[in-house]
Write an enzyme that holds these catalytic residues in place. Structure first.
Site, PDB file in Angstrom:
ATOM      1  CG  HIS A 146      -0.256   0.295   2.515  1.00  0.00           C
ATOM      2  ND1 HIS A 146      -0.143   1.564   3.047  1.00  0.00           N
ATOM      3  CD2 HIS A 146       0.357  -0.537   3.406  1.00  0.00           C
ATOM      4  CE1 HIS A 146       0.503   1.504   4.198  1.00  0.00           C
ATOM      5  NE2 HIS A 146       0.819   0.244   4.445  1.00  0.00           N
ATOM      6  CB  CYS A 147       1.021   4.340  -1.717  1.00  0.00           C
ATOM      7  SG  CYS A 147      -0.569   4.661  -2.502  1.00  0.00           S
ATOM      8  CB  SER A 148      -0.148   8.032   1.481  1.00  0.00           C
ATOM      9  OG  SER A 148      -0.376   8.559   0.180  1.00  0.00           O
TER      10      SER A 148
END
Length: 464
Positions: A27-29
């Site tokens: 995941h990213c932000s």
């Protein structure tokens, strides 16, 4: 754990074909990122119908579900923990595992530059506008010119800092160490390479074992910063695996900066400088080739050299031509290639269906039309590969035309649209300018339009 979070996670897992269909998850932000065994099992409508999901799309081999900050972390923890730690969470390694070496290198380079693209776009626009104003002989107040110069040159002067920072993140090191190493490469105590090339200052010279070893600054360079970031990240990882925790805070950053910093300034940089000098000698030989072959080769390779950051060495070549003849044929051979890169990025943006990506790709092409190609190259063309090659073909054709027409500019450092003012010295020169750039635009544009589909490439169907 919130009940809604579990429902969202379960809904996503069910809609992508179950846990058995997940190769890796990350995941990213704001987005949950997954690589899947079978993309055909994804029910995109079901995903979008899940409450809390703000969107979804495929990006190459990755399937991304937009959840927003905070929620994405909680959903990721649930998905990653569904198989008691059996889910692969190293999504970057999973993506790279199936790539060929050229595509892997291209992807790594693209991942390093993507965070830097927005500032390069902004700075490129500033630079293009200021160069255009200066080319028309508009006199600017010295104080205004100082502020304008800061706006247009800061990002490119400190490009090694941005590259080292992003490179350290990409290679798994500490970004702040990358920043420090990048600043070392552009420290004002090191002679500016452009000034060394022009002969206004001298390089710092060492004589180990009777050899002459020159050291300069690396303002605007890419290759030294990339190599330094890679070495620093590997060094830091190796140290963290052997240094006791109680000593890690002191020993690891100190040793990493010492090793990578000294290698960068005293070894990596000079080696890159030697390579640059070899490129310069080769360029003089190539330009002299008959039947326009010099223009064909230089026009088709100069923008590839831009990728390495070593293109500033050609300042010496252009300076020599202007000093001895008053004309610069090198500019005429490479300017069409700049327009070709801009056109390839623009056409890619026009063809892509995703509105957000369309805006990003087209915005990246604007500075290239003004002579700054890094945003178009690293943000669009090199990312996909094929548009970059098509643009090189356009540049080769434009360069050949420039050589056959014996076209030449009366300036240096300004090309593409603003460069027209350096061809206003005669009617034939203006005609040559439009022919050269027209060829670059047409060849690059047609090849990209008819032989590249960015929508399929995003899904990994053509570029995989």
């Amino acid at each position: 754990m919130k009940t809604d979070d579990k429902a969202i996670a379960d809904g996503i897992i069910a809609a992508i074909g179950g846990m058995d269909n997940i190769r890796a998850v990350g995941h990213c932000s704001t987005r949950l990122r997954l690589t899947l065994h079978d993309k055909a099992k994804v029910d995109e409508k079901a995903i979008e119908d899940i409450e809390g999901v703000k969107g979804q799309f495929f990006a190459g081999e990755q399937y991304q579900v937009i959840l927003g900050t905070g929620l994405v972390n909680r959903v990721y923890d649930i998905v990653a923990g569904e198989n008691q730690g059996g889910v692969n969470t190293d999504i970057k390694a999973d993506l790279y595992a199936g790539m060929s070496l050229p595509k892997k290198l291209s992807r790594i380079l693209g991942d390093i530059f993507i965070p830097v693209i927005p500032v390069l776009v902004a700075t490129g626009l500033f630079s293009g506008f200021i160069n255009c104003i200066n080319s028309f002989g508009v006199q600017m107040d010295p104080n205004v010119l100082t502020i304008a110069t800061i706006l247009m040159k800061t990002a490119f002067t400190f490009l090694p800092v941005l590259i080292a920072w992003s490179g350290m993140k990409q290679f798994g090191g500490s970004p702040v160490i990358g920043i420090v190493l990048g600043l070392m490469l552009v420290n004002p105590l090191l002679p500016n390479p452009n000034d060394v090339v022009k002969g206004t200052v001298e390089a710092i010279t060492f004589h180990p074992f009777g050899l002459e070893w020159n050291v300069v600054g690396y303002q605007g360079s890419v290759l030294p910063a990339l190599v330094v970031a890679l070495i620093a990240a590997k060094t830091e990882k190796a140290l963290k695996s052997v240094v006791p925790d109680v000593m890690d805070l002191i020993v690891t950053p100190f040793t990493t900066i010492l090793v990578a910093g000294l290698l960068g300034m005293l070894v990596i940089g000079p080696v890159c400088q030697t390579v640059e000098h070899a490129v310069l000698a080769a360029a003089k030989f190539v330009i002299a080739l008959p039947f326009g072959l010099g223009g064909l080769i230089l026009g088709g390779t100069q923008q590839a050299i831009v990728v390495t950051g070593m293109h500033h060495i050609f300042l010496a070549l252009e300076t020599d031509y202007l000093a001895t003849t008053g004309f610069n044929p090198f500019n005429a051979m490479i300017s069409g290639g700049i327009m070709a890169q801009a056109t390839a990025a623009l056409v890619t943006g026009l063809k892509v269906k995703n509105p957000k990506k369309r805006g990003f790709y087209m915005a990246a092409s604007l500075p290239a039309f003004l002579g700054i190609t890094e945003p178009a190259i690293f943000g669009v063309n090199l990312k996909f590969g094929r548009p970059f090659l098509f643009a090189l073909c356009g540049g080769a054709c434009a360069g050949w035309c420039g050589a056959m027409l014996h076209a030449a500019s009366t300036g240096m450092g300004v090309a593409a649209i603003p460069g027209i003012v350096t061809y206003l010295y005669s009617q034939q020169a203006i005609i040559n300018y439009f022919i050269i750039h027209g060829v670059g635009i047409v060849v690059s544009g047609l090849l990209t339009w008819f032989f590249f589909d960015p929508n399929k490439a995003e899904q990994g169907e053509l570029e995989g």
